[in-house]
Motif scaffolding. Structure first.
Motif, short mmCIF file in Angstrom:
data_model
loop_
_atom_site.label_atom_id
_atom_site.label_comp_id
_atom_site.label_asym_id
_atom_site.label_seq_id
_atom_site.Cartn_x
_atom_site.Cartn_y
_atom_site.Cartn_z
N THR A 127 0.83 -1.20 0.00
CA THR A 127 0.00 0.00 0.00
C THR A 127 0.87 1.26 0.00
O THR A 127 0.57 2.22 -0.70
CB THR A 127 -0.93 -0.02 1.23
N GLU A 128 1.97 1.23 0.76
CA GLU A 128 2.86 2.39 0.80
C GLU A 128 3.41 2.71 -0.59
O GLU A 128 3.55 3.86 -0.95
CB GLU A 128 4.02 2.16 1.76
N ILE A 129 3.73 1.66 -1.35
CA ILE A 129 4.27 1.89 -2.69
C ILE A 129 3.26 2.64 -3.56
O ILE A 129 3.58 3.66 -4.16
CB ILE A 129 4.65 0.56 -3.37
N VAL A 130 2.03 2.14 -3.58
CA VAL A 130 1.07 2.80 -4.47
C VAL A 130 0.66 4.17 -3.95
O VAL A 130 0.41 5.08 -4.73
CB VAL A 130 -0.16 1.91 -4.76
N ARG A 131 0.65 4.33 -2.63
CA ARG A 131 0.32 5.65 -2.10
C ARG A 131 1.40 6.66 -2.47
O ARG A 131 1.10 7.81 -2.80
CB ARG A 131 0.14 5.60 -0.58
N ALA A 132 2.64 6.24 -2.39
CA ALA A 132 3.74 7.14 -2.77
C ALA A 132 3.63 7.50 -4.25
O ALA A 132 3.75 8.66 -4.63
CB ALA A 132 5.08 6.48 -2.49
N LEU A 133 3.33 6.51 -5.05
CA LEU A 133 3.21 6.72 -6.49
C LEU A 133 2.08 7.71 -6.81
O LEU A 133 2.22 8.57 -7.67
CB LEU A 133 2.92 5.36 -7.14
N PHE A 170 -3.87 8.89 -13.62
CA PHE A 170 -4.03 7.84 -12.62
C PHE A 170 -5.45 7.78 -12.05
O PHE A 170 -6.16 8.78 -12.02
CB PHE A 170 -3.11 8.10 -11.42
N GLY A 171 -5.82 6.62 -11.56
CA GLY A 171 -7.00 6.47 -10.72
C GLY A 171 -6.57 5.64 -9.53
O GLY A 171 -5.58 4.91 -9.61
N PHE A 172 -7.29 5.74 -8.41
CA PHE A 172 -6.81 5.09 -7.19
C PHE A 172 -7.97 4.60 -6.34
O PHE A 172 -8.75 5.40 -5.84
CB PHE A 172 -5.96 6.09 -6.41
N ILE A 173 -8.10 3.31 -6.19
CA ILE A 173 -9.11 2.75 -5.30
C ILE A 173 -8.41 2.39 -3.99
O ILE A 173 -7.61 1.46 -3.96
CB ILE A 173 -9.77 1.51 -5.92
N PRO A 174 -8.65 3.15 -2.92
CA PRO A 174 -7.91 2.93 -1.68
C PRO A 174 -8.42 1.71 -0.93
O PRO A 174 -9.50 1.21 -1.20
CB PRO A 174 -8.17 4.20 -0.88
N GLU A 175 -7.59 1.24 0.02
CA GLU A 175 -7.94 -0.02 0.67
C GLU A 175 -9.08 0.11 1.67
O GLU A 175 -9.78 -0.85 1.93
CB GLU A 175 -6.71 -0.62 1.35
N ASP A 176 -9.24 1.29 2.26
CA ASP A 176 -10.28 1.44 3.27
C ASP A 176 -11.41 2.31 2.74
O ASP A 176 -11.29 3.52 2.68
CB ASP A 176 -9.67 2.06 4.53
N ILE A 218 -4.86 2.22 -10.11
CA ILE A 218 -4.31 1.52 -8.97
C ILE A 218 -5.48 0.97 -8.16
O ILE A 218 -6.38 1.72 -7.79
CB ILE A 218 -3.49 2.48 -8.09
N MET A 219 -5.47 -0.33 -7.91
CA MET A 219 -6.59 -0.92 -7.18
C MET A 219 -6.05 -1.66 -5.96
O MET A 219 -5.39 -2.68 -6.08
CB MET A 219 -7.36 -1.89 -8.07
N ASP A 220 -6.34 -1.09 -4.77
CA ASP A 220 -5.87 -1.70 -3.54
C ASP A 220 -7.06 -2.43 -2.92
O ASP A 220 -7.99 -1.79 -2.45
CB ASP A 220 -5.33 -0.60 -2.61
N GLU A 221 -7.05 -3.72 -2.95
CA GLU A 221 -8.18 -4.54 -2.48
C GLU A 221 -9.49 -4.13 -3.14
O GLU A 221 -10.46 -3.81 -2.46
CB GLU A 221 -8.33 -4.43 -0.95
N ILE A 268 -3.47 -4.80 -6.05
CA ILE A 268 -3.04 -5.34 -4.76
C ILE A 268 -4.23 -6.09 -4.20
O ILE A 268 -5.35 -5.57 -4.20
CB ILE A 268 -2.66 -4.22 -3.77
N SER A 269 -4.02 -7.31 -3.74
CA SER A 269 -5.14 -8.02 -3.16
C SER A 269 -4.62 -9.04 -2.17
O SER A 269 -3.60 -9.68 -2.38
CB SER A 269 -5.95 -8.70 -4.25
#
Ligand SMILES: Nc1ncnc2c1ncn2[C@@H]1O[C@H](COP(=O)(O)OP(=O)(O)OP(=O)(O)O)[C@@H](O)[C@H]1O
Ligand SMILES: [Mg+2]
Lengths: 326, 499
Positions: free
Chosen positions: B293-299, B330-336, B418-421, B451-452
């Motif tokens: 998660t840190e990697i994609v958040r930094a990105l 970019f698009g970003f689906i966060p984990e929470d 970017i899809m986190d969970e 990421i899953s």
């Protein structure tokens, strides 16, 4: 099924009542006072109320956005003090229009300064904003004191024309006072901002969930600057309406306005949790606060007790707000 | 009801519940037997969580009866049902982060426990019962999700619970943590405790549930012993149609390099560099806390990270904040989803339109009709179950909330998503639809970073997989030809292929 029907009818009724509780209370207050003291509905008293709610209304309308955005502004009192003494002192040397504009600019800058400090320190919670703006209020007030050497400035010391300020203070346009016209214009502009502009939406999203808004590309920093700048501008407008009416500007003229504004906003039904609320609700909140103090005055209740009443109502309103959002 | 060999602990009969515009439960009847694990499956919005909230007293049922442990239950509150022996563990755990484990287990009963020492002793005893070694003086905020769940279970045990409801407990657990939970469930069963287990992961249902109920559109379609269900039959009953494969084929046309990321360094990440190709789905595999998660958040510019380089189509592209990232495609689906994704009290429509302001503003003014179109379009595209696009998103079921976030990003057609969970809490049918959308983005020349914690999902969808261990990329694999074991061992810190 009928039981269920009445049940849900009751529930809907209760929620409508809660939404319009303020209106109901305003009506009750008017009726009650008029009954006890018929003078209440006399034209003089109504005009009095109309002038009375002007300054608080301006300030509270501005504060509404700060609260919808999820923040709070205690620097208002300091801003009012500073704007009042600066503006009144500039009428003589600069002329009234430049003085007026400088006053408004001063308020806006004070407001924006709050947000810049909040943002640069990374303090993004309401509690942190509370302390920071409280500190700044002291700073603005101190500057006002230094600037005025602690003395009250009077309108009648001024030989230059001050017709604009006199009009704002006591003039009227037909049957409406000028301050009421200013109120209507501000309300319309702020309502349009709130309902129809992208920035208004951004403010709401910021108040609703800062993290999510930022991750979706909403410029939350800009929204924070905007809400505080609006708060400062409206405080300046309030300051000008206020000193025009009382014809003097002391460096402590704004004391208590910040809490009364928050009181009015919350009583009106805008939640301190951010994201939800409306300037229209604030109008009702201000009416309630002003009517209440007017009514208590008419009834001869002491000022101390009035403060107690205000405090109690604020506490109750916050309590109710919390219950609603549990 | 006969109380024969398999005694019924909870009997739900003809329970109905409506919300404005939705009939969430329609004559639901389920019997749960003592010392059994009762699985409940069903599509997003089928009414599972609503039923559980009625049992625990969060909602009041409109009609029907509930008999728990021989006692008819009316007008209960969460507190009362706890004391009666019915505990519920919500997906969003309910612990006080700033207190210790012991204090949380026995929350509000400090006096009964005769002070701090008694509290910790009792908590220790309860945690021992489920074989957990968490120190009772640790702060809850320091615990991992699975440890927090253990604390919740110990809390349930402290009330001598006879029935524990777990609503999607596994959606944020790793495989190892899941094994732990399975063991505990077994122990609880042995102690005579019944469990209602809600999950979208059918493997789990087949692994340890005794009976299974399938819900659809607020009704119970079927309740049978697990052994009488086949996997396909279960899916068929859930979604009302046949699904042949759970995963579509991977995207076929992987092209040239779309993005290059060079040396991300933070306190947690060490020299993370990788590239992403057009038309590719790139999976990250690692333990929770490994730094994915840190990697994609930094990105994405979500965290303040400086010093790394991002090249998109060869051009250096500085990304300082999420807005820059979105501007760069970019698009970003966060984990929470609750904390980082949604503005819960806001409408479905404004949650969906949040990232596409530019589409529905002109000269700074909102054009609400266009916003409505956007909302309606995505609700339809993802078949979000909602009475209208104006209802607050908080009223939607968990899976449908997740779909709203997916819709938000589909609307701006990102070139790098970017899809986190992304499929957390989403039902089998809808998962497939999301996989198809991922494939679609890739095949139109975009790329996806996935990421899953569900290993099969990453392995079946990705063209390429990177393993992450303690903040470093430890390996690069082609999941088509590499065994899952090999990939997992790289993710666990053993030697990978590249390093
Ligand atoms: N508080 C509420 N107000 C209005 N509607 C609601 C509320 N809670 C649930 N609903 C509606 O009831 C239906 C059932 O929702 P529920 O949360 O029980 O689904 P679920 O089976 O748990 O789904 P998921 O697998 O996505 O968690 C949904 O259509 C949802 O929109
Ligand atoms: Mg649910």
């Amino acid at each position: 099924m009928t039981v269920q029907g009445t049940n849900s009818a009751i529930r809907v009724g209760a929620s409508i009542l809660r939404d319009y509780l303020v209106l109901v209370m305003i009506a009750a207050l008017v009726a009650l006072t008029a009954l006890i003291e018929p003078k209440f509905l006399s034209p003089e008293n109504l005009t009095n109320i109309m002038f009375q709610f002007g300054p608080l209304m301006m300030v509270a309308l501005g504060t509404t956005f700060v609260i919808i955005g999820g923040f709070i502004d205690l620097s208002i009192a300091g801003t009012i003090n500073l704007v009042a003494v600066v503006t009144i002192s500039l009428i003589q040397p600069m002329g009234q229009v430049p003085a007026l504009l400088t006053g408004l600019a001063t308020g806006t800058v004070c407001g924006a300064l709050n947000s810049v400090l909040i943002l640069s320190s990374g303090a993004l919670t309401q509690a942190e904003a509370l302390f920071m703006t409280f500190g700044l209020s002291t700073v603005y007030s101190a500057i006002a004191l230094l600037y005025s050497h602690g003395s009250t400035m009077h309108f009648w010391d001024i030989t230059a024309s001050k017709s604009i300020f006199q009009a704002i203070g006591s003039g009227s346009l037909g049957f409406l006072s000028w301050s009421f016209v200013i109120f209507l214009i501000s309300l319309a502009a702020l309502w349009v901002f709130q309902e129809m502009t992208a920035e208004g939406r951004a403010v709401r999203l910021t108040g609703g969930n800062k993290t999510a808004a930022r991750l979706a590309g909403v410029r939350i920093s800009r929204s924070i600057v905007v809400i505080y700048a609006i708060g400062g501008f409206m405080a300046a407008l309030g300051a000008i309406v206020l000193f025009s009416r009382v014809t003097t500007a002391s460096p402590v003229i704004g004391v208590g306005y910040e809490t009364n504004a928050i009181l009015a906003v919350v009583v009106g039904g805008t939640t301190l949790k951010g994201g939800k609320g409306s300037v229209l609700r604030t109008v009702m909140g201000v009416l309630l606060v002003v009517l209440m103090s007017n009514c208590l005055n008419l009834l001869g209740v002491s000022t101390y007790l009035q403060v107690v009443a205000e405090g109690a109502i604020l506490t109750f309103a916050i309590w109710l707000d919390n219950r609603k959002h549990m | 009801m006969d109380s024969g060999g398999s005694e019924v602990i909870l009997s739900i009969k003809d329970v109905c519940k409506s919300f404005p515009g939705v009939k969430a439960l329609d004559k639901v009847s389920i019997d749960v037997k003592r010392a059994m694990v009762h699985g409940i499956v069903g599509e997003n919005g089928a009414g599972k969580s609503t039923l559980m909230k009625i049992l625990s007293g969060v909602y009041e049922k409109d009609s029907g009866t509930v008999v728990f442990d021989g006692q008819q239950i009316e007008h209960t509150t969460p507190q009362q049902s706890m004391q009666r022996g019915l505990a519920i563990i919500y997906q969003e755990l309910n612990l006080v982060n700033t207190m210790s484990v012991g204090e949380n287990v026995l929350l509000g009963r400090f006096r009964e426990m005769k002070g701090m020492r008694g509290t910790h002793a009792k908590a220790r005893e309860l945690l021992d019962r489920i074989g957990s070694k968490i120190g009772t003086t640790r702060l809850v905020s320091e615990l991992s999700v699975s440890e927090k769940q253990m604390v919740e279970i110990a809390k349930a045990l402290s009330f001598e619970s006879k029935l524990i409801i777990m609503d999607e407990p596994s959606s944020s657990l790793t495989a190892e943590e899941m094994c732990e939970l399975v063991k505990i469930i077994q122990q609880l069963k042995d102690q005579g405790i019944s469990i209602i287990y809600i999950s979208h992961k059918l493997d789990e249902i087949f692994e340890f549930c005794d009976n299974v109920s399938v819900m659809r559109d607020g009704r119970v379609i079927d309740t049978k012993p697990k052994s009488e269900f086949t996997r396909n039959e279960l899916i068929m009953q859930m979604v009302g149609r046949e699904i042949e494969n759970e995963y579509p084929e991977r995207p076929q046309r992987v092209g040239e390099v779309l993005m290059e990321v060079r040396s991300i360094n933070t306190r947690k990440l060490h020299d993370v560099s990788f590239s992403l190709h057009k038309g590719e789905i790139l999976g990250f595999v690692g333990l929770v806390g490994a730094g994915r998660t840190e990697i994609v958040r930094a990105l994405f510019g979500a965290d303040r990270v400086r010093g790394h380089q991002v090249l998109i189509e060869g051009k250096p592209t500085p990304i300082l904040n999420p807005r820059d990232a979105i501007g760069a495609g970019f698009g970003f689906i966060p984990e929470d989803r609750k904390l980082q994704g949604l503005v819960l009290p806001f409408s479905v429509e404004s949650n969906i339109s949040m990232a596409s302001f530019r589409k529905f503003t002109r000269l700074g003014f909102l054009r609400k009709s266009i916003e409505k179109e956007i909302g309606t379009r995505q609700v339809k595209a993802l078949s979000v179950k909602t009475p209208s696009t104006k209802v607050p998103v908080v009223n939607l079921s968990g899976g449908n909330q997740q779909k709203c976030i997916v819709g938000r990003w589909l609307e701006i057609s990102p070139s790098i998503l970017i899809m986190d969970e992304p499929t957390k809490g989403i039902d089998v049918g809808a998962k497939y639809e999301i996989y198809m959308l991922m494939k679609d983005i890739a095949e139109r020349g975009g790329a996806i970073i996935l990421i899953s914690s569900e290993l099969p999902e990453v392995l079946n969808m990705s063209n390429r997989v990177l393993t992450v261990f303690e903040g470093r990329i430890t390996g690069e694999f082609d999941p088509k030809v590499t065994s899952a074991d090999k990939i997992m061992s790289a993710a666990l810190g053993f030697d990978g292929e590249c390093s």
